[in-house]
Design a protein around this motif. Structure first.
Motif, PDB file in Angstrom:
ATOM      1  N   SER A  49      59.980  42.820 -40.147  1.00  0.00           N
ATOM      2  CA  SER A  49      61.092  42.778 -39.186  1.00  0.00           C
ATOM      3  C   SER A  49      61.975  41.570 -39.431  1.00  0.00           C
ATOM      4  CB  SER A  49      60.549  42.758 -37.750  1.00  0.00           C
ATOM      5  OG  SER A  49      59.770  43.893 -37.489  1.00  0.00           O
ATOM      6  N   PHE A  50      61.339  40.437 -39.758  1.00  0.00           N
ATOM      7  CA  PHE A  50      62.126  39.243 -40.056  1.00  0.00           C
ATOM      8  C   PHE A  50      62.916  39.424 -41.343  1.00  0.00           C
ATOM      9  CE2 PHE A  50      62.667  34.872 -41.682  1.00  0.00           C
ATOM     10  CZ  PHE A  50      63.422  34.369 -40.636  1.00  0.00           C
ATOM     11  N   GLU A  51      62.366  40.134 -42.306  1.00  0.00           N
ATOM     12  CA  GLU A  51      63.111  40.383 -43.543  1.00  0.00           C
ATOM     13  C   GLU A  51      64.364  41.210 -43.266  1.00  0.00           C
ATOM     14  OE1 GLU A  51      62.603  41.898 -48.181  1.00  0.00           O
ATOM     15  OE2 GLU A  51      60.860  41.896 -46.849  1.00  0.00           O
ATOM     16  N   LEU A  52      64.304  42.121 -42.295  1.00  0.00           N
ATOM     17  CA  LEU A  52      65.511  42.863 -41.918  1.00  0.00           C
ATOM     18  C   LEU A  52      66.599  41.905 -41.441  1.00  0.00           C
ATOM     19  CD1 LEU A  52      64.022  45.921 -39.941  1.00  0.00           C
ATOM     20  CD2 LEU A  52      64.731  45.832 -42.348  1.00  0.00           C
ATOM     21  N   ASN A  53      66.203  40.901 -40.674  1.00  0.00           N
ATOM     22  CA  ASN A  53      67.159  39.900 -40.203  1.00  0.00           C
ATOM     23  C   ASN A  53      67.752  39.112 -41.364  1.00  0.00           C
ATOM     24  OD1 ASN A  53      68.291  37.893 -38.116  1.00  0.00           O
ATOM     25  ND2 ASN A  53      66.968  36.588 -39.359  1.00  0.00           N
ATOM     26  N   VAL A  54      66.899  38.706 -42.303  1.00  0.00           N
ATOM     27  CA  VAL A  54      67.366  37.957 -43.475  1.00  0.00           C
ATOM     28  C   VAL A  54      68.371  38.795 -44.263  1.00  0.00           C
ATOM     29  CG1 VAL A  54      66.680  36.917 -45.670  1.00  0.00           C
ATOM     30  CG2 VAL A  54      65.257  36.580 -43.631  1.00  0.00           C
ATOM     31  N   LEU A  55      68.062  40.063 -44.459  1.00  0.00           N
ATOM     32  CA  LEU A  55      68.960  40.942 -45.219  1.00  0.00           C
ATOM     33  C   LEU A  55      70.297  41.107 -44.516  1.00  0.00           C
ATOM     34  CD1 LEU A  55      66.292  43.564 -46.287  1.00  0.00           C
ATOM     35  CD2 LEU A  55      67.627  42.140 -47.862  1.00  0.00           C
ATOM     36  N   LEU A  56      70.286  41.184 -43.192  1.00  0.00           N
ATOM     37  CA  LEU A  56      71.556  41.326 -42.476  1.00  0.00           C
ATOM     38  C   LEU A  56      72.422  40.091 -42.641  1.00  0.00           C
ATOM     39  CD1 LEU A  56      72.978  43.458 -40.681  1.00  0.00           C
ATOM     40  CD2 LEU A  56      72.326  42.057 -38.730  1.00  0.00           C
ATOM     41  N   GLN A  57      71.792  38.919 -42.710  1.00  0.00           N
ATOM     42  CA  GLN A  57      72.569  37.704 -42.932  1.00  0.00           C
ATOM     43  C   GLN A  57      73.229  37.694 -44.314  1.00  0.00           C
ATOM     44  OE1 GLN A  57      73.396  35.385 -40.744  1.00  0.00           O
ATOM     45  NE2 GLN A  57      72.236  36.401 -39.132  1.00  0.00           N
ATOM     46  N   LEU A  58      72.806  38.611 -45.176  1.00  0.00           N
ATOM     47  CA  LEU A  58      73.412  38.758 -46.501  1.00  0.00           C
ATOM     48  C   LEU A  58      74.442  39.879 -46.528  1.00  0.00           C
ATOM     49  CD1 LEU A  58      70.097  38.396 -48.529  1.00  0.00           C
ATOM     50  CD2 LEU A  58      71.989  36.759 -48.547  1.00  0.00           C
ATOM     51  N   SER A  59      75.002  40.219 -45.386  1.00  0.00           N
ATOM     52  CA  SER A  59      75.912  41.376 -45.304  1.00  0.00           C
ATOM     53  C   SER A  59      77.141  41.227 -46.198  1.00  0.00           C
ATOM     54  CB  SER A  59      76.348  41.608 -43.853  1.00  0.00           C
ATOM     55  OG  SER A  59      77.064  40.495 -43.345  1.00  0.00           O
ATOM     56  N   LYS A  60      77.568  40.006 -46.468  1.00  0.00           N
ATOM     57  CA  LYS A  60      78.730  39.808 -47.344  1.00  0.00           C
ATOM     58  C   LYS A  60      78.358  39.957 -48.823  1.00  0.00           C
ATOM     59  CE  LYS A  60      81.340  36.808 -44.188  1.00  0.00           C
ATOM     60  NZ  LYS A  60      82.462  37.742 -43.995  1.00  0.00           N
ATOM     61  N   LYS A  61      77.053  40.053 -49.109  1.00  0.00           N
ATOM     62  CA  LYS A  61      76.573  40.188 -50.485  1.00  0.00           C
ATOM     63  C   LYS A  61      75.938  41.553 -50.710  1.00  0.00           C
ATOM     64  CE  LYS A  61      77.864  36.011 -51.307  1.00  0.00           C
ATOM     65  NZ  LYS A  61      79.033  35.754 -52.191  1.00  0.00           N
ATOM     66  N   LEU A 119      70.180  41.263 -55.425  1.00  0.00           N
ATOM     67  CA  LEU A 119      69.645  41.223 -54.064  1.00  0.00           C
ATOM     68  C   LEU A 119      69.256  42.614 -53.553  1.00  0.00           C
ATOM     69  CD1 LEU A 119      72.129  38.668 -52.477  1.00  0.00           C
ATOM     70  CD2 LEU A 119      69.695  38.281 -52.865  1.00  0.00           C
ATOM     71  N   LYS A 120      70.039  43.628 -53.917  1.00  0.00           N
ATOM     72  CA  LYS A 120      69.755  45.006 -53.480  1.00  0.00           C
ATOM     73  C   LYS A 120      69.563  45.066 -51.961  1.00  0.00           C
ATOM     74  CE  LYS A 120      67.540  46.522 -57.803  1.00  0.00           C
ATOM     75  NZ  LYS A 120      67.778  45.281 -58.583  1.00  0.00           N
ATOM     76  N   VAL A 121      70.550  44.552 -51.245  1.00  0.00           N
ATOM     77  CA  VAL A 121      70.437  44.404 -49.801  1.00  0.00           C
ATOM     78  C   VAL A 121      70.182  45.742 -49.106  1.00  0.00           C
ATOM     79  CG1 VAL A 121      71.683  43.747 -47.704  1.00  0.00           C
ATOM     80  CG2 VAL A 121      71.819  42.299 -49.746  1.00  0.00           C
ATOM     81  N   LYS A 122      71.022  46.724 -49.360  1.00  0.00           N
ATOM     82  CA  LYS A 122      70.861  48.022 -48.687  1.00  0.00           C
ATOM     83  C   LYS A 122      69.553  48.690 -49.076  1.00  0.00           C
ATOM     84  CE  LYS A 122      74.889  49.801 -49.870  1.00  0.00           C
ATOM     85  NZ  LYS A 122      76.045  50.737 -49.949  1.00  0.00           N
ATOM     86  N   GLU A 123      69.205  48.633 -50.365  1.00  0.00           N
ATOM     87  CA  GLU A 123      67.992  49.289 -50.830  1.00  0.00           C
ATOM     88  C   GLU A 123      66.747  48.664 -50.187  1.00  0.00           C
ATOM     89  OE1 GLU A 123      71.069  49.673 -54.146  1.00  0.00           O
ATOM     90  OE2 GLU A 123      70.460  48.167 -52.652  1.00  0.00           O
ATOM     91  N   ARG A 124      66.729  47.344 -50.142  1.00  0.00           N
ATOM     92  CA  ARG A 124      65.580  46.662 -49.520  1.00  0.00           C
ATOM     93  C   ARG A 124      65.496  46.999 -48.032  1.00  0.00           C
ATOM     94  NH1 ARG A 124      63.555  41.873 -52.443  1.00  0.00           N
ATOM     95  NH2 ARG A 124      64.908  41.361 -54.201  1.00  0.00           N
ATOM     96  N   PHE A 125      66.637  46.954 -47.361  1.00  0.00           N
ATOM     97  CA  PHE A 125      66.661  47.224 -45.919  1.00  0.00           C
ATOM     98  C   PHE A 125      66.131  48.628 -45.647  1.00  0.00           C
ATOM     99  CE2 PHE A 125      68.064  47.939 -41.670  1.00  0.00           C
ATOM    100  CZ  PHE A 125      68.275  46.695 -41.093  1.00  0.00           C
ATOM    101  N   ASN A 126      66.627  49.596 -46.382  1.00  0.00           N
ATOM    102  CA  ASN A 126      66.232  50.980 -46.167  1.00  0.00           C
ATOM    103  C   ASN A 126      64.746  51.183 -46.479  1.00  0.00           C
ATOM    104  OD1 ASN A 126      67.191  53.689 -45.444  1.00  0.00           O
ATOM    105  ND2 ASN A 126      66.600  54.217 -47.525  1.00  0.00           N
ATOM    106  N   ALA A 127      64.245  50.529 -47.522  1.00  0.00           N
ATOM    107  CA  ALA A 127      62.837  50.668 -47.892  1.00  0.00           C
ATOM    108  C   ALA A 127      61.921  50.128 -46.795  1.00  0.00           C
ATOM    109  CB  ALA A 127      62.570  49.951 -49.209  1.00  0.00           C
ATOM    110  N   ILE A 128      62.296  49.005 -46.205  1.00  0.00           N
ATOM    111  CA  ILE A 128      61.498  48.445 -45.107  1.00  0.00           C
ATOM    112  C   ILE A 128      61.571  49.350 -43.888  1.00  0.00           C
ATOM    113  CG2 ILE A 128      61.307  46.523 -43.477  1.00  0.00           C
ATOM    114  CD1 ILE A 128      62.413  44.724 -45.729  1.00  0.00           C
ATOM    115  N   PHE A 129      62.772  49.750 -43.531  1.00  0.00           N
ATOM    116  CA  PHE A 129      62.953  50.534 -42.313  1.00  0.00           C
ATOM    117  C   PHE A 129      62.223  51.871 -42.386  1.00  0.00           C
ATOM    118  CE2 PHE A 129      65.361  53.632 -39.763  1.00  0.00           C
ATOM    119  CZ  PHE A 129      65.219  53.039 -38.514  1.00  0.00           C
ATOM    120  N   THR A 130      62.230  52.495 -43.533  1.00  0.00           N
ATOM    121  CA  THR A 130      61.639  53.833 -43.661  1.00  0.00           C
ATOM    122  C   THR A 130      60.172  53.826 -44.085  1.00  0.00           C
ATOM    123  OG1 THR A 130      62.419  54.025 -45.955  1.00  0.00           O
ATOM    124  CG2 THR A 130      63.859  54.896 -44.222  1.00  0.00           C
ATOM    125  N   GLY A 131      59.683  52.706 -44.655  1.00  0.00           N
ATOM    126  CA  GLY A 131      58.360  52.778 -45.241  1.00  0.00           C
ATOM    127  C   GLY A 131      57.373  51.694 -44.869  1.00  0.00           C
TER     128      GLY A 131
END
Length: 507
Positions: A196-208, A214-226
């Protein structure tokens, strides 16, 4: 022969004396060897605990939730950040926590905690400063690196994301561990926190979001779904307070000489009044002047917030009228107060809502927005004694919360910017005296909430119309590690260590 007997007797006497000496000088209440659990307790509390009294309130000057009525120490209120220490509290000996563990599975559990603690501390530091030592940090004893080089912020965030993923993997392969005042060694809860904290970290990278490494969207989706994430406020990373000495709520009245100074900001009060949001009656007390004029404590108009952007002279004038709202009694009258959060289920819901709005995941942004509001309201109710003194006779029951959440949902904007503003604003309202400076990070990343800025009161000398975007490096770095810190400043900020410069994640 006599000499021989005498020597033997003397040796026996010495051995007996030595044995007796060690027995007498051994404290039975002091452990002879440090245990993994002892280090774990210190590591967790170093992250989760918060200081008391004015130190507890200081972050909320910066996030514009509290207007402080004392002249001294108002830098945060008046937009001056200054320098930031580079202490990595609690990390110097975390490896011993792993080394002293008795079994392989316990080693995994403590290694998971080590990686989470490292990720958390390095996240805090890079969010404040930009580039920091990461790979060379904390290896002075083991590798004799006494002048650590600074990694780029991108390299630091890659390291943080990797360590959070390692934390999840080690927790998954571990055993319940001792020394955990937060989750009692429950590794499922620790996995939820790391992810859950990693989701927060990834959101702080929204400009990247388009960075291929970094693969921000891919990492976020992998955590959220799996992966396991927070499912309710029962998963919150928070300390539950008690009436035991040293464990009370940080702004409890006993021994607190600062009770007269906090005023609930108009940034909080005006937003709650505009939506007829009953959290107002829990957060604040009515203005005594409005009550004397005949308004009831149940009337929204009886609540008056004061802008933290006022000059101190204007603030002093307002204070002299007594026409403002002080903190609700739930923060000062109860030794248990409410749990103090570092990261919560409500916060995560707003993170997911924003990610959905940005198209990172296939979810309903308004549904997660509503979940965040509901969780925030329910947290307040569940941690407040149900008496008039603590909600001014305007309690939030299940029916109220359901109706209020639906009302917020029907007014959820349709444009991208409108949605993001609504989500960040609700996260801000849910963060009242919680989560420390998180709303500031959202503000500098998105521009929301739209806080008032008054150049006449600003201590941001070079840009009084702005809130600074970073802290400056501490003087000790220039004295002890000058070459490396200077190179980092040149690389990021054209050689000028200025609080208004944009670090990499904000570009």
């Amino acid at each position: 022969m006599r000499k021989r007997y005498f020597a033997v007797a003397l040796l026996a006497l010495q051995l007996m004396g030595c044995s007796k000496f060690e027995e007498i000088n051994t404290n039975p209440e002091t452990p002879a060897q440090v245990r993994s659990s002892m280090i774990a307790t210190r590591v967790i509390l170093s992250i989760a605990d918060q200081p008391g009294q004015k130190d507890f309130m200081r972050p909320y000057f910066l996030t514009k939730a509290i207007t402080w009525g004392e002249m001294a120490d108002q830098n945060y209120q008046f937009n001056a950040l200054g320098t930031q220490t580079m202490s990595l509290i609690g990390l110097n000996d975390v490896q011993y926590m792993v080394d002293y563990a008795g079994t392989e599975k316990l080693k995994n559990a403590y290694q998971g905690l080590m990686h989470f603690a490292r990720a958390y501390r390095f996240y805090e530091l890079t969010m404040a400063l930009g580039d920091i030592p990461y790979h060379d940090a904390l290896v002075g004893e083991s590798e004799q690196v006494y002048f650590p080089k600074y990694d780029t912020q991108k390299e630091v965030f890659l390291g943080i994301l990797n360590e959070l993923e390692q934390a999840d993997e080690f927790f998954a392969a571990g055993d319940k561990f001792d020394g955990d005042p937060m989750f009692a060694g429950d590794l499922t809860k620790w996995r939820k926190l790391a992810n859950s904290f990693e989701l927060n970290v990834l959101l702080q990278l929204s400009k990247k979001v388009d960075d291929v490494d970094l693969k921000v969207k891919e990492r976020f989706n992998a955590i959220f779904t799996g992966k396991p994430i927070f499912q309710s406020s029962a998963d919150n990373f928070q300390l539950i307070r008690s009436d035991n000495s040293g464990q009370t709520y940080p702004f409890y009245k006993v021994g607190n000489n600062n009770l007269i100074y906090p005023i609930v900001s108009d940034e909080i009060i005006d937003r709650l009044k505009a939506s007829k949001d009953r959290r107002l009656f829990y957060y604040a007390k009515p203005s005594p002047v409005k009550i004397a004029a005949g308004l009831s404590a149940t009337n929204y108009d009886a609540y008056v917030g004061i802008s933290p952007s006022l000059t101190y002279g204007d603030l002093s004038t307002v204070r002299s009228t007594n026409d403002y709202s002080k903190l609700g009694d739930r923060y000062t009258e109860l030794p248990t107060g409410e749990p103090t959060q570092q990261y919560s289920y409500a916060h995560m819901c707003f993170v997911i809502a924003e990610a959905a709005t940005r198209g990172w995941i296939s979810e309903s942004d308004v549904n997660w927005y509503k979940k965040g509001i509901e969780a925030a309201m329910s947290f307040v109710v569940e941690n407040t004694t149900n008496t008039e003194a603590f909600h001014q006779g305007m309690p939030m029951d299940e029916t109220y919360i359901a109706n209020a959440v639906n009302e917020y949902g029907t007014k959820f904007p349709t444009t991208l910017e409108g949605k993001i503003e609504a989500i960040i604003t609700q996260k801000f309202l849910a963060s009242f005296l919680q989560g420390r400076i998180t709303p500031y990070y959202d503000y500098r990343r998105t521009g929301y909430p739209k806080w008032k800025i008054n150049p006449a009161s600003s201590l941001n000398v070079d840009a009084p119309e702005k809130i600074p975007t970073r802290w400056m490096y501490p003087a000790i770095e220039f004295a002890k590690n000058s070459e490396n810190v200077s190179e980092a400043i040149k690389r990021q900020y054209d050689g000028v260590d200025d609080p208004n410069q944009l670090m990499w994640i904000l570009k």
